[in-house]
Design a protein around this motif. Structure first.
Motif, PDB file in Angstrom:
ATOM      1  N   THR A 159       0.844  -1.190   0.000  1.00  0.00           N
ATOM      2  CA  THR A 159       0.000   0.000   0.000  1.00  0.00           C
ATOM      3  C   THR A 159       0.881   1.243   0.000  1.00  0.00           C
ATOM      4  O   THR A 159       2.104   1.143   0.154  1.00  0.00           O
ATOM      5  N   ASP A 160       0.260   2.391  -0.179  1.00  0.00           N
ATOM      6  CA  ASP A 160       0.932   3.680   0.016  1.00  0.00           C
ATOM      7  C   ASP A 160       0.379   4.309   1.279  1.00  0.00           C
ATOM      8  O   ASP A 160      -0.842   4.390   1.450  1.00  0.00           O
ATOM      9  N   MET A 161       1.252   4.736   2.162  1.00  0.00           N
ATOM     10  CA  MET A 161       0.848   5.343   3.421  1.00  0.00           C
ATOM     11  C   MET A 161       0.992   6.864   3.325  1.00  0.00           C
ATOM     12  O   MET A 161       2.072   7.369   3.008  1.00  0.00           O
ATOM     13  N   ARG A 162      -0.101   7.575   3.585  1.00  0.00           N
ATOM     14  CA  ARG A 162      -0.064   9.030   3.552  1.00  0.00           C
ATOM     15  C   ARG A 162       0.865   9.582   4.639  1.00  0.00           C
ATOM     16  O   ARG A 162       0.922   9.057   5.743  1.00  0.00           O
ATOM     17  N   ILE A 163       1.572  10.639   4.293  1.00  0.00           N
ATOM     18  CA  ILE A 163       2.349  11.400   5.272  1.00  0.00           C
ATOM     19  C   ILE A 163       1.560  12.677   5.544  1.00  0.00           C
ATOM     20  O   ILE A 163       1.312  13.468   4.629  1.00  0.00           O
ATOM     21  N   ILE A 164       1.154  12.861   6.782  1.00  0.00           N
ATOM     22  CA  ILE A 164       0.205  13.938   7.102  1.00  0.00           C
ATOM     23  C   ILE A 164       0.801  14.935   8.103  1.00  0.00           C
ATOM     24  O   ILE A 164       1.707  14.609   8.874  1.00  0.00           O
ATOM     25  N   CYS A 165       0.270  16.154   8.068  1.00  0.00           N
ATOM     26  CA  CYS A 165       0.579  17.159   9.093  1.00  0.00           C
ATOM     27  C   CYS A 165      -0.551  17.124  10.119  1.00  0.00           C
ATOM     28  O   CYS A 165      -1.732  17.046   9.758  1.00  0.00           O
ATOM     29  N   CYS A 166      -0.191  17.192  11.392  1.00  0.00           N
ATOM     30  CA  CYS A 166      -1.213  17.129  12.432  1.00  0.00           C
ATOM     31  C   CYS A 166      -0.829  18.022  13.606  1.00  0.00           C
ATOM     32  O   CYS A 166       0.349  18.323  13.832  1.00  0.00           O
ATOM     33  N   VAL A 167      -1.857  18.409  14.355  1.00  0.00           N
ATOM     34  CA  VAL A 167      -1.649  19.349  15.458  1.00  0.00           C
ATOM     35  C   VAL A 167      -2.802  19.198  16.440  1.00  0.00           C
ATOM     36  O   VAL A 167      -3.890  18.733  16.075  1.00  0.00           O
ATOM     37  N   SER A 168      -2.578  19.607  17.677  1.00  0.00           N
ATOM     38  CA  SER A 168      -3.649  19.562  18.684  1.00  0.00           C
ATOM     39  C   SER A 168      -4.378  20.899  18.755  1.00  0.00           C
ATOM     40  O   SER A 168      -3.823  21.950  18.409  1.00  0.00           O
ATOM     41  N   ASP A 169      -5.617  20.844  19.229  1.00  0.00           N
ATOM     42  CA  ASP A 169      -6.375  22.089  19.426  1.00  0.00           C
ATOM     43  C   ASP A 169      -5.703  22.981  20.463  1.00  0.00           C
ATOM     44  O   ASP A 169      -5.768  24.216  20.371  1.00  0.00           O
ATOM     45  N   ALA A 170      -5.058  22.358  21.464  1.00  0.00           N
ATOM     46  CA  ALA A 170      -4.396  23.145  22.507  1.00  0.00           C
ATOM     47  C   ALA A 170      -3.281  24.001  21.915  1.00  0.00           C
ATOM     48  O   ALA A 170      -3.117  25.178  22.273  1.00  0.00           O
ATOM     49  N   TYR A 171      -2.500  23.412  20.982  1.00  0.00           N
ATOM     50  CA  TYR A 171      -1.429  24.182  20.352  1.00  0.00           C
ATOM     51  C   TYR A 171      -2.011  25.328  19.524  1.00  0.00           C
ATOM     52  O   TYR A 171      -1.528  26.469  19.575  1.00  0.00           O
ATOM     53  N   LEU A 172      -3.060  25.026  18.753  1.00  0.00           N
ATOM     54  CA  LEU A 172      -3.663  26.067  17.910  1.00  0.00           C
ATOM     55  C   LEU A 172      -4.242  27.195  18.747  1.00  0.00           C
ATOM     56  O   LEU A 172      -4.148  28.371  18.365  1.00  0.00           O
ATOM     57  N   ALA A 173      -4.822  26.847  19.893  1.00  0.00           N
ATOM     58  CA  ALA A 173      -5.410  27.876  20.763  1.00  0.00           C
ATOM     59  C   ALA A 173      -4.340  28.812  21.298  1.00  0.00           C
ATOM     60  O   ALA A 173      -4.570  30.008  21.482  1.00  0.00           O
ATOM     61  N   GLU A 174      -3.156  28.275  21.547  1.00  0.00           N
ATOM     62  CA  GLU A 174      -2.088  29.092  22.132  1.00  0.00           C
ATOM     63  C   GLU A 174      -1.288  29.853  21.083  1.00  0.00           C
ATOM     64  O   GLU A 174      -0.885  31.004  21.311  1.00  0.00           O
ATOM     65  N   PHE A 175      -1.063  29.231  19.928  1.00  0.00           N
ATOM     66  CA  PHE A 175      -0.135  29.825  18.963  1.00  0.00           C
ATOM     67  C   PHE A 175      -0.791  30.213  17.638  1.00  0.00           C
ATOM     68  O   PHE A 175      -0.124  30.757  16.753  1.00  0.00           O
ATOM     69  N   GLY A 176      -2.074  29.937  17.484  1.00  0.00           N
ATOM     70  CA  GLY A 176      -2.767  30.298  16.257  1.00  0.00           C
ATOM     71  C   GLY A 176      -2.682  29.211  15.202  1.00  0.00           C
ATOM     72  O   GLY A 176      -1.835  28.318  15.262  1.00  0.00           O
TER      73      GLY A 176
END
Length: 295
Positions: A159-176
């Protein structure tokens, strides 16, 4: 001495570089294993091992003999099964090596239905983040990501495995929230050190694939470690989808720039090119490919 018995003893000792471990593997005494190998050497009129008080290593002749013994023994086992009218029932051992993260999180779940269907197949799974020599270590199958560097291996893409970007809501709340991949250069990015271009992340854009230079205060050789740190709100990670999936399902992580993903990683089942594939190994590879196509 039975020649096949001698060959089994020789292969076991060669695989483990030890008469003691080799004998234990095939269920005989060290003394008997030594006897069988000695008789085999006498019959061939050749020295197969260099023996010292501390080590047992193959001679050049021994290595050539070892590489030819493996497929012969496998074919003999399969032939014996046919004679015993067991051709409709898979049986025997399969030794597999796989990456630690993928093996412990994903592969074990794929193996479960195979073993349920074929209870007489025993699987020995070795997890390691370092590539091992399949011939020298005696593995039947390797599950590996990315292009194979060993030209002595045959590979089937599963198969091909996707390489994804991910982040938590806590990080987004603090840093945008970054609005565009280019904004990642202003964020704390968590780097996985086992890939190439670890600090330049590729994305699809209006003019094709482009890279963004990134940096951060955490890096690790394990994608699972990056996933955990991202879930804890330390920064933004870029990892294989399987590593992030548990956190995505619980809402601890969310995807970033999903529509602009530009990289995937091939997952392969590999085996030595001079190895005869027994029915059980062929069946397992087919099973993995089928399971992964449906995932």
């Amino acid at each position: 001495m039975d020649t096949i018995q001698g060959m089994r003893a020789f292969v076991a000792v060669a695989t483990h570089s030890s008469f003691t471990e080799g004998a234990r593997q095939i269920g005989i005494s060290t003394k008997l294993a030594s006897k069988y190998v000695g008789q085999l050497e006498d019959r061939l009129n050749a020295q197969l091992f260099n023996r010292t008080t501390r080590s047992v290593t193959l001679t050049d002749t021994g290595r050539s003999y070892y590489e030819r013994c493996l497929p012969l023994l496998e074919q003999f086992d399969e032939l014996e099964g046919l004679v015993q009218q067991r051709q409709s029932e898979l049986a025997g051992r399969i030794r597999i090596t796989a990456p630690t993260g993928y093996g412990s999180a994903e592969l074990i779940h794929l193996l479960k239905p195979f073993q349920a269907e074929h209870p007489k197949v025993s699987i020995e799974l070795h997890l390691s983040d370092h590539h091992v020599s399949m011939v020298e270590e005696g593995y039947d199958l390797a599950i590996r990501f990315g292009a194979l560097k060993d030209s002595n291996l045959v590979a089937r893409k599963l198969t091909d495995m996707r390489i994804i970007c991910c982040v938590s809501d806590a990080y987004l709340a603090e840093f945008g929230t970054p609005k565009d991949p280019a904004d990642l250069s202003n964020h704390n990015c968590l780097l996985q050190t086992t890939g190439s271009n670890i600090d330049h992340w590729a994305f699809n854009g209006p003019n094709g694939v482009h890279t963004v230079a990134v940096s951060g205060n955490f890096r690790a050789n394990s994608p699972r470690a990056v996933a955990h740190m991202a879930a804890d709100g330390l920064g933004i990670g870029r990892i294989p989808l399987y590593t992030a999936r548990p956190f995505l399902e619980t809402g601890q992580l969310r995807l970033l720039f999903e529509a602009q993903e530009a990289v995937s990683l091939g997952l392969y089942a590999a085996y030595p090119q001079n190895r005869h594939l027994t029915a059980r190994i062929r069946a397992l590879i087919d099973h993995l490919a089928t399971q992964l196509r449906g995932s």
